[in-house]
Design a protein around this motif. Structure first.
Motif, PDB file in Angstrom:
ATOM      1  N   GLN A  76       0.844  -1.178   0.000  1.00 48.48           N
ATOM      2  CA  GLN A  76       0.000   0.000   0.000  1.00 48.48           C
ATOM      3  C   GLN A  76       0.888   1.240   0.000  1.00 48.48           C
ATOM      4  O   GLN A  76       2.041   1.182   0.407  1.00 48.48           O
ATOM      5  N   PRO A  77       0.350   2.382  -0.435  1.00 46.20           N
ATOM      6  CA  PRO A  77       1.156   3.604  -0.420  1.00 46.20           C
ATOM      7  C   PRO A  77       1.696   3.877   0.965  1.00 46.20           C
ATOM      8  O   PRO A  77       1.049   3.555   1.972  1.00 46.20           O
ATOM      9  N   GLY A  78       2.903   4.425   0.984  1.00 46.44           N
ATOM     10  CA  GLY A  78       3.558   4.722   2.253  1.00 46.44           C
ATOM     11  C   GLY A  78       2.806   5.787   3.022  1.00 46.44           C
ATOM     12  O   GLY A  78       1.867   6.409   2.531  1.00 46.44           O
ATOM     13  N   PRO A  79       3.242   6.008   4.266  1.00 48.68           N
ATOM     14  CA  PRO A  79       2.540   6.971   5.116  1.00 48.68           C
ATOM     15  C   PRO A  79       2.547   8.378   4.569  1.00 48.68           C
ATOM     16  O   PRO A  79       1.675   9.171   4.877  1.00 48.68           O
ATOM     17  N   GLY A  80       3.551   8.707   3.727  1.00 50.46           N
ATOM     18  CA  GLY A  80       3.606  10.059   3.172  1.00 50.46           C
ATOM     19  C   GLY A  80       2.870  10.196   1.860  1.00 50.46           C
ATOM     20  O   GLY A  80       2.825  11.258   1.266  1.00 50.46           O
ATOM     21  N   LEU A  90       6.390  12.371 -11.018  1.00 46.21           N
ATOM     22  CA  LEU A  90       6.543  10.931 -10.894  1.00 46.21           C
ATOM     23  C   LEU A  90       7.538  10.557  -9.793  1.00 46.21           C
ATOM     24  O   LEU A  90       7.318   9.604  -9.040  1.00 46.21           O
ATOM     25  N   MET A  91       8.647  11.301  -9.674  1.00 43.24           N
ATOM     26  CA  MET A  91       9.627  11.003  -8.635  1.00 43.24           C
ATOM     27  C   MET A  91       9.022  11.185  -7.250  1.00 43.24           C
ATOM     28  O   MET A  91       9.280  10.400  -6.335  1.00 43.24           O
ATOM     29  N   LEU A  92       8.205  12.196  -7.083  1.00 44.15           N
ATOM     30  CA  LEU A  92       7.557  12.410  -5.798  1.00 44.15           C
ATOM     31  C   LEU A  92       6.625  11.249  -5.459  1.00 44.15           C
ATOM     32  O   LEU A  92       6.541  10.808  -4.314  1.00 44.15           O
ATOM     33  N   ALA A  93       5.913  10.734  -6.476  1.00 40.44           N
ATOM     34  CA  ALA A  93       5.034   9.592  -6.247  1.00 40.44           C
ATOM     35  C   ALA A  93       5.826   8.355  -5.836  1.00 40.44           C
ATOM     36  O   ALA A  93       5.410   7.592  -4.956  1.00 40.44           O
ATOM     37  N   LEU A  94       6.977   8.127  -6.466  1.00 41.26           N
ATOM     38  CA  LEU A  94       7.819   6.989  -6.086  1.00 41.26           C
ATOM     39  C   LEU A  94       8.300   7.117  -4.649  1.00 41.26           C
ATOM     40  O   LEU A  94       8.354   6.129  -3.902  1.00 41.26           O
ATOM     41  N   TYR A  95       8.659   8.329  -4.277  1.00 42.51           N
ATOM     42  CA  TYR A  95       9.106   8.561  -2.895  1.00 42.51           C
ATOM     43  C   TYR A  95       7.945   8.360  -1.914  1.00 42.51           C
ATOM     44  O   TYR A  95       8.094   7.697  -0.880  1.00 42.51           O
ATOM     45  N   ASN A  96       6.783   8.915  -2.242  1.00 41.56           N
ATOM     46  CA  ASN A  96       5.632   8.800  -1.352  1.00 41.56           C
ATOM     47  C   ASN A  96       5.145   7.364  -1.207  1.00 41.56           C
ATOM     48  O   ASN A  96       4.531   7.011  -0.203  1.00 41.56           O
ATOM     49  N   ASN A  97       5.417   6.538  -2.204  1.00 44.70           N
ATOM     50  CA  ASN A  97       5.008   5.142  -2.149  1.00 44.70           C
ATOM     51  C   ASN A  97       6.131   4.227  -1.678  1.00 44.70           C
ATOM     52  O   ASN A  97       6.094   3.023  -1.922  1.00 44.70           O
ATOM     53  N   SER A  98       7.118   4.821  -1.018  1.00 44.40           N
ATOM     54  CA  SER A  98       8.181   4.084  -0.309  1.00 44.40           C
ATOM     55  C   SER A  98       9.125   3.317  -1.216  1.00 44.40           C
ATOM     56  O   SER A  98       9.822   2.414  -0.757  1.00 44.40           O
ATOM     57  N   PHE A  99       9.176   3.647  -2.500  1.00 43.75           N
ATOM     58  CA  PHE A  99      10.211   3.052  -3.334  1.00 43.75           C
ATOM     59  C   PHE A  99      11.579   3.639  -2.995  1.00 43.75           C
ATOM     60  O   PHE A  99      12.603   2.999  -3.180  1.00 43.75           O
ATOM     61  N   PHE A 150      17.011   2.948  -2.102  1.00 44.46           N
ATOM     62  CA  PHE A 150      15.824   2.118  -2.190  1.00 44.46           C
ATOM     63  C   PHE A 150      15.202   1.897  -0.821  1.00 44.46           C
ATOM     64  O   PHE A 150      15.900   1.612   0.154  1.00 44.46           O
ATOM     65  N   GLY A 151      13.874   2.032  -0.781  1.00 46.34           N
ATOM     66  CA  GLY A 151      13.143   1.780   0.448  1.00 46.34           C
ATOM     67  C   GLY A 151      12.826   0.314   0.616  1.00 46.34           C
ATOM     68  O   GLY A 151      13.490  -0.573   0.059  1.00 46.34           O
ATOM     69  N   SER A 152      11.756   0.033   1.340  1.00 44.60           N
ATOM     70  CA  SER A 152      11.426  -1.344   1.708  1.00 44.60           C
ATOM     71  C   SER A 152      10.620  -2.071   0.652  1.00 44.60           C
ATOM     72  O   SER A 152      10.371  -3.261   0.761  1.00 44.60           O
ATOM     73  N   VAL A 153      10.178  -1.368  -0.398  1.00 43.09           N
ATOM     74  CA  VAL A 153       9.317  -1.976  -1.406  1.00 43.09           C
ATOM     75  C   VAL A 153      10.157  -2.792  -2.385  1.00 43.09           C
ATOM     76  O   VAL A 153      11.067  -2.280  -3.019  1.00 43.09           O
ATOM     77  N   ASN A 154       9.843  -4.086  -2.507  1.00 43.88           N
ATOM     78  CA  ASN A 154      10.538  -4.953  -3.449  1.00 43.88           C
ATOM     79  C   ASN A 154       9.621  -5.490  -4.533  1.00 43.88           C
ATOM     80  O   ASN A 154      10.066  -5.861  -5.605  1.00 43.88           O
ATOM     81  N   ALA A 155       8.312  -5.572  -4.248  1.00 44.85           N
ATOM     82  CA  ALA A 155       7.381  -6.156  -5.203  1.00 44.85           C
ATOM     83  C   ALA A 155       7.018  -5.143  -6.280  1.00 44.85           C
ATOM     84  O   ALA A 155       7.290  -3.954  -6.164  1.00 44.85           O
ATOM     85  N   SER A 156       6.391  -5.640  -7.338  1.00 44.74           N
ATOM     86  CA  SER A 156       5.876  -4.727  -8.356  1.00 44.74           C
ATOM     87  C   SER A 156       4.646  -4.028  -7.799  1.00 44.74           C
ATOM     88  O   SER A 156       3.939  -4.557  -6.941  1.00 44.74           O
ATOM     89  N   TYR A 157       4.373  -2.863  -8.316  1.00 47.71           N
ATOM     90  CA  TYR A 157       3.370  -2.022  -7.673  1.00 47.71           C
ATOM     91  C   TYR A 157       2.744  -1.116  -8.713  1.00 47.71           C
ATOM     92  O   TYR A 157       3.439  -0.412  -9.437  1.00 47.71           O
ATOM     93  N   ASN A 158       1.418  -1.155  -8.814  1.00 44.59           N
ATOM     94  CA  ASN A 158       0.690  -0.221  -9.664  1.00 44.59           C
ATOM     95  C   ASN A 158       0.043   0.832  -8.785  1.00 44.59           C
ATOM     96  O   ASN A 158      -0.439   0.528  -7.691  1.00 44.59           O
ATOM     97  N   ALA A 159       0.017   2.065  -9.256  1.00 43.79           N
ATOM     98  CA  ALA A 159      -0.584   3.130  -8.462  1.00 43.79           C
ATOM     99  C   ALA A 159      -1.062   4.242  -9.375  1.00 43.79           C
ATOM    100  O   ALA A 159      -0.785   4.248 -10.577  1.00 43.79           O
ATOM    101  N   ILE A 160      -1.783   5.160  -8.777  1.00 41.97           N
ATOM    102  CA  ILE A 160      -2.272   6.321  -9.508  1.00 41.97           C
ATOM    103  C   ILE A 160      -1.742   7.588  -8.847  1.00 41.97           C
ATOM    104  O   ILE A 160      -1.688   7.679  -7.612  1.00 41.97           O
ATOM    105  N   ILE A 161      -1.279   8.510  -9.659  1.00 44.87           N
ATOM    106  CA  ILE A 161      -0.901   9.836  -9.165  1.00 44.87           C
ATOM    107  C   ILE A 161      -2.131  10.705  -9.320  1.00 44.87           C
ATOM    108  O   ILE A 161      -2.500  11.075 -10.443  1.00 44.87           O
ATOM    109  N   ASP A 162      -2.808  10.954  -8.238  1.00 42.53           N
ATOM    110  CA  ASP A 162      -4.090  11.639  -8.313  1.00 42.53           C
ATOM    111  C   ASP A 162      -3.890  13.142  -8.469  1.00 42.53           C
ATOM    112  O   ASP A 162      -3.214  13.779  -7.678  1.00 42.53           O
ATOM    113  N   CYS A 163      -4.490  13.680  -9.526  1.00 45.64           N
ATOM    114  CA  CYS A 163      -4.400  15.116  -9.753  1.00 45.64           C
ATOM    115  C   CYS A 163      -5.585  15.566 -10.589  1.00 45.64           C
ATOM    116  O   CYS A 163      -5.429  16.208 -11.628  1.00 45.64           O
TER     117      CYS A 163
END
Length: 1146
Positions: free
Chosen positions: A28-32, A918-927, A1018-1031
């Motif tokens: 799931q998306p990270g706390p941030g 996109l980079m902000l989304a990767l950071y927010n999702n703990s990649f 790299f953060g704790s995320v190792n699996a593949s991950y789909n997400a949406i950047i909501d805007c």
């Protein structure tokens, strides 16, 4: 069922595909992370179960491309992984190099690094080195005390009676405006010849000593001439010390009168402006002349303190702070009817560089108002000194009061807080020109074992803010032999150009008595010092057996590093010590705090920890395992540590006894072999004493080959370990060329080069022409790719370094490449080690095209999938590159490859500069995880002055009130003006530096500063991950997945339709900073220990010498004449300065 198209003012032609985070798949998306708010077009889709959602994404008959499904992108990722692995297996030669090492097993031995034995041996060697300096120090101190005791004071001594080498004489003769040239000095100055000495990095004369006298001290005074007379005898002791220990560097005697006599003689390094060097303000002198101090400075800011007097006080406080070292604690307060701290510090704080900077800035904001209340000031000061709930020096305690005068003696305060034991010394300073009765100020000092000083003008500040050290030295002198203990300083910059040094110090005492039966003299004569260059200590540590990521470090009782590979100050200020804390030299964590505490406490220890380390280029952070081992260095305040990665427990030691084989392998170092065997870079190490160093590797190799034609690898003048390992690795890497590289066509796989680098110092690049574009450090231990490959399993990608401010990459002639490297791990008899790194250099442009093909729906290389108007297809990174963004980003967040041609010249940039959204989304999702730290050793360009439109301030401009004040005309106008001209250049609050004059000075171009560094990993995320950047209507879908066995992240995302989401941008670039908030840091100070000795009390101390005021009024006629002479440019002959300590006569 159709999916609504995204719009941004206007909709994209045709229905836009969409996808949503896969329920139950990936983290799931990270706390941030920002969670998308509910909005009308999509809530039903979000609520649909996965089995109903999947058909919607690939509905047959939809006349549009859809966003790729997760299994499709995982398939692309596997293809990328297989392609990278295949190329590295074919060209990297990891397995083949392992076999080569095993085939040559008889040519080397596997040695073990035993941490405990290693660190104890190095600590013992350092102890022996320092002990030799201690013995020399003791001989000097004993001789000095005896020479001074035997010396007969001469009242009528003249300048022409003394013959010595004045270190500043050459500079003064070259300067027609110098003091001595103008007045025609009568001093008999020796003219010496000098020879260049690499050990001193200077020209020296071993037959004489040199003398340096501060500019503000009159060389012809009786005190100075007598000092020169008796210290001349030290010359023979200096020479004898060097005969016994030729490795000795500067031997220095710093006198309490300000005279410095040092050996060997060398000309003084005079600055471009006025030379205000005074040995009594050097860190080593201050540390040797007194025990640690707890000091409270209180400043009278009542209404009577204004104009010139307030300026004098501010400058005096700043100068007083400069007499404190990191062993001292201080606070500064102002008072009128009430007392309050001038800064955010509410209690005593360590007198380190950063805390003193806070005080100095705060002092400038003091404003005079109200009435004088000594009681409030002293009560505040005593309360500060009685606070036992904080860290402090717990030795000398003192109060320094600056005032313009007053009548109150506040005896009741002293009776309450300080009498009868008088554990707190009180020093009082009468500042400015006034007609007040100074008797109360004298009484305060005399009644509390202190001293009374007068500061009538700026010229009196420096001398009178350091004389208190003589009073603090009394208990040391009276303690006699007990106080004769050598102390070792913090690291600091040598004023004579030796570089970073530590100094052993020993106080020198006055052993004379004023007469038969009189009390013992209690004055300190000065401090004896002997320098030890840090480079000499480093030579005692293992150089290359610890591997690229192993190292030795040492710290002192403050936790400051004496040795550390990260101790690399970009600029140094000889007035301040170099104080880099161990926790700032490395990335701080709880384990390192425990290690630091144990080392400060003088314990032994060993601990394996998992920690973070910065890469050598400071772009990356790696999580690694390190073994820390530490022991104290006996007879010093230092502790030594050893850091080893587990893979550096063992190392190879070549055993090339076969001279025929030596010659064979050596031939592969010859440039004539490069065309067929690849270009060889050799690490610029000290293989032999006579080897000429060069920054140009081609020239260095030439020098090396020429030397090897004269000597053998077994020569006594050479390091046999380094030479044998170098020659062995030359042969081993040549066999890699022969077995793997030579028969392969690099162009088939779009490779610019293949390479191998070894612990032995060889970097072989194939083919030879690829060496023209090889920019990595020829020393593997200093190459970022080499060190990171050892710490990371798998393939490490390193894109070319790009700064956002520089031009984009030039993609001409296919010379821009991406390094891919991996460590070669050997297992020999159950012992594991990593002696080499191999890799390839990818052709950026060709691999960008290949990347698009691998991340596409092609079933065959020449048959891209086409989708007709009646069929439904998933988008891919090749056909749909106008709608789909596909990138490879490394573990530091830097762009490696992209399917967008216009982004190829941005490869190597931090991805937030390419696609911030996109980079902000990767950071927010703990990649990615962010690590922030501070670099306290940076160099910054000077800040431009804020008042460029105004004329520079020069000499103090008197106000109307000053003009109406006769006292100003009779004293300050004449006396202060001359000394302001002399001193104003170093007091910024009085003068501004002339920009044109300072422009040519290196010190003006760069100054020490703090830089904030930010790295991502790299953060704790190792699996593949789909997400949406909501805007809203600009929302974007993306997929991210780590590529196995690499440091890469594969990201597929919809290209942005509009820029409404460009609010957040992650920063990675180093930025100027004030550092962490000092006011918060002092509330949780780092652990430290002060020196184990303290001399702050002696029952036999004579406190009757406590200062007296001036006994003569200023002469209007004399001072007006002086003013006229100054204006006419005819300076009079300076008169001897009368110091408060009359007992300096010996």
């Amino acid at each position: 069922m159709a999916v609504p198209a995204r719009t941004c003012g206007a909709s994209r032609p045709g229905p836009a595909p969409t996808a949503l985070p896969w329920p139950g798949r990936g983290p799931q998306p990270g706390p941030g992370a920002r969670r998308p708010p509910s909005r009308p077009p999509r809530p039903l889709l979000l609520l649909l179960p996965p089995l109903l959602l999947l058909p919607l994404l690939a509905a047959p008959g939809a006349s549009a491309y859809s966003f790729p499904q997760q299994h499709t992108m995982q398939h692309w990722a596997r293809r990328l992984e297989q392609e990278i692995d295949g190329v590295m297996r074919i060209f990297g030669g990891v397995q083949q190099l392992r076999e080569i090492y095993k085939d040559n097993r008889n040519l080397f031995e596997v040695q073990e690094n035993e941490p405990q034995k290693l660190v104890e041996k190095v600590a013992g060697d350092i102890e022996s080195l320092l002990d030799r300096k201690v013995q020399a120090l003791k001989r000097l101190a004993d001789a000095a005390e005896n020479f001074q005791k035997a010396h007969r004071w001469q009242d009528n001594i003249k300048e022409e009676d003394i013959l010595y080498y004045d270190a500043k004489a050459d500079a003064e003769l070259d300067d027609p405006e110098s003091e001595d040239v103008e007045r025609g000095s009568k001093v008999s100055t020796l003219r010496l010849d000098f020879v260049e000495d690499s050990n001193f990095k200077n020209k020296v004369n071993y037959s004489y000593t040199a003398v340096q006298i501060p500019t503000d001290i009159y060389k012809g005074s009786t005190v100075i001439l007598n000092e020169l007379n008796w210290t001349e005898a030290l010359e023979n002791v200096f020479i004898e010390n060097r005969r016994q220990d030729p490795t000795l560097l500067w031997q220095v005697f710093g006198s309490a009168t300000g005279v410095t006599r040092y050996y060997p003689a060398t000309p003084w390094r005079a600055p471009k402006k006025i030379d205000l060097y005074d040995v009594r303000r050097r860190p080593w002198y201050i540390q040797g002349a007194s025990s640690p101090k707890d000091m409270v400075i209180i400043v009278d800011v009542s209404g009577s303190v204004s104009g010139l007097t307030l300026k004098l006080m501010k400058t005096s406080v700043c100068e007083m702070l400069d007499t404190l070292s990191d062993d001292d604690y201080v606070n500064v307060a102002s008072f009128n009817e009430k007392a309050q701290p001038v800064s955010c510090f509410t209690h005593l704080v360590q007198a380190n560089v950063r805390n003193k900077k806070v005080f100095k800035e705060a002092v400038q904001g003091m404003v005079a108002k109200g009435t004088t209340g000594y009681k409030a000031g002293f009560e505040y000061a005593f309360d500060q000194l009685q606070n036992s709930n904080i860290t402090r020096a717990n030795c000398n305690k003192m109060i320094m009061m600056f005032t313009d005068g007053g009548e109150d003696r506040v005896q009741d305060v002293f009776e309450k807080y300080n009498w009868p034991n008088r554990t707190v010394r009180v020093f009082t300073f009468s500042v400015g020109q006034h007609n007040y009765d100074v008797t109360p100020l004298q009484w305060m000092a005399c009644a509390n074992k202190g001293y009374y000083f007068e500061i009538p003008s700026i010229g009196a500040i420096r001398i009178n803010t350091q004389e208190y050290l003589d009073v603090l030295g009394r208990p040391m002198v009276l303690a006699g032999k007990e106080a004769k203990q050598v102390q070792w300083t913090n690291v600091y910059e040598d004023a004579l150009g030796l570089g970073l040094v530590v100094t052993g110090t020993l106080p020198v005492f006055n052993l004379t008595q004023d007469g038969p039966g009189e009390k013992k003299n209690q004055l300190i004569l000065g401090v004896m010092g002997i320098d030890v260059a840090l480079n000499d200590i480093k030579r005692l540590t293992p150089n290359y057996t610890l591997g690229a990521n192993g190292y030795v470090f040492a710290i002192d009782l403050n936790g400051y590093v004496l040795l550390h590979p990260n101790l690399k100050p970009q600029t140094t200020n000889f007035r301040e010590p170099v104080t880099l804390d161990f926790l700032d030299a490395e990335l701080e964590d709880e384990n390192k705090e425990e290690i630091r505490r144990s080392m400060i406490d003088g314990n032994k220890g060993h601990k394996q920890i998992r920690t973070l380390v910065k890469s050598l280029d400071e772009r990356y952070v790696d999580e690694v395992v390190r073994n820390y081992t530490w022991v104290p260095i006996r007879s010093t305040n230092y502790s030594l540590g050893l850091v080893l990665p587990p893979y550096s427990t063992f190392y190879l030691q070549a055993n090339l006894s076969d001279q025929i084989l030596q010659v064979k392998y050596f031939e592969f170092l010859l440039p004539s072999s490069f065309e067929s065997e690849g270009h060889v870079f050799i690490a610029p190490r000290e293989y032999c004493k006579d080897l000429n160093a060069s920054d140009n590797n081609t020239e260095f190799l030439k020098n090396f080959i020429e030397l090897m034609e004269k000597v053998t690898p077994d020569s006594k003048q050479c390091n046999n370990f380094l030479l044998h390992n170098l020659i062995l690795d030359t042969g081993i890497t040549q066999q890699l060329v022969e077995r793997v590289w030579r028969d392969q066509d690099l162009n088939t796989y779009s490779l610019l080069a293949v390479f191998a680098a070894t612990d032995g110092g060889i970097t072989r690049v194939f083919p030879n022409k690829a060496a023209e574009d090889w920019t990595e450090n020829p020393e593997p231990f200093n190459a970022s790719f080499y060190r990171r490959s050892l710490d990371n399993r798998g393939y490490v990608f390193k894109p070319p370094h790009q700064d956002a401010l520089l031009r984009p990459l030039e993609l001409e002639n296919d010379t821009v490449g991406i390094l891919v490297s991996t460590a070669v791990e050997l297992s020999l008899g159950g012992r594991s080690l990593r002696p080499a790194v191999v890799g390839v250099k990818l052709d950026l442009e060709a691999w960008a095209e290949k990347f698009k093909v691998l991340a596409s729906n092609r079933t065959h290389q020449d048959q891209p999938q086409k989708c007709g108007p009646s069929s439904h297809c998933e988008m891919d990174c090749e056909v749909n590159n106008e709608d789909l963004l596909c990138v490879l980003i490394d573990d530091g967040g830097f762009l490696v490859l992209s399917n967008q041609n216009h982004q190829w010249d941005q490869v190597g940039r931090f991805f937030s500069e390419v696609d911030a959204n996109l980079m902000l989304a990767l950071y927010n999702n703990s990649f990615y995880t962010r690590k922030e730290s501070y670099d306290y050793q940076a160099a910054c360009a000077p800040q431009p002055p804020g008042n460029l439109g105004a004329a520079p301030r020069g000499v103090f401009v008197p106000t109307i009130a000053d003009f109406l004040n006769l006292a100003w005309w009779t004293s300050a106008a004449a006396w202060s003006l001359f000394q302001q001209l002399l001193y104003g250049l170093i007091y910024h609050s009085w003068f501004h530096a002339d920009p044109t004059e300072a422009e040519g000075s290196p010190e003006a171009r760069e100054s020490s500063c703090v830089m904030k560094q930010t790295q991502y990993y790299f953060g704790s995320v190792n699996a593949s991950y789909n997400a949406i950047i909501d805007c809203g209507n600009c929302s974007r879908l993306f997929h991210a997945q780590r590529l196995t066995n690499t440091n890469l992240l594969f990201v597929v995302a919809e290209k942005p339709l509009c820029s409404q989401c460009e609010a957040g941008r992650l920063l990675q670039k180093e930025t100027h900073s004030d550092g962490p908030e000092q006011c918060e840091l002092v509330q949780r100070p780092r652990y430290r220990r002060g020196p184990h000795i303290c001399f702050d009390y002696n029952a036999t101390e004579d406190t009757s010498d406590c200062g007296r005021g001036a006994s003569f009024p200023p002469s209007l006629g004399v001072l007006v004449s002086l003013q006229l002479l100054l204006l006419l440019g005819l300076p009079p002959r300076p008169q001897p300065q009368v110091h408060a300590h009359a007992s300096r006569r010996v």
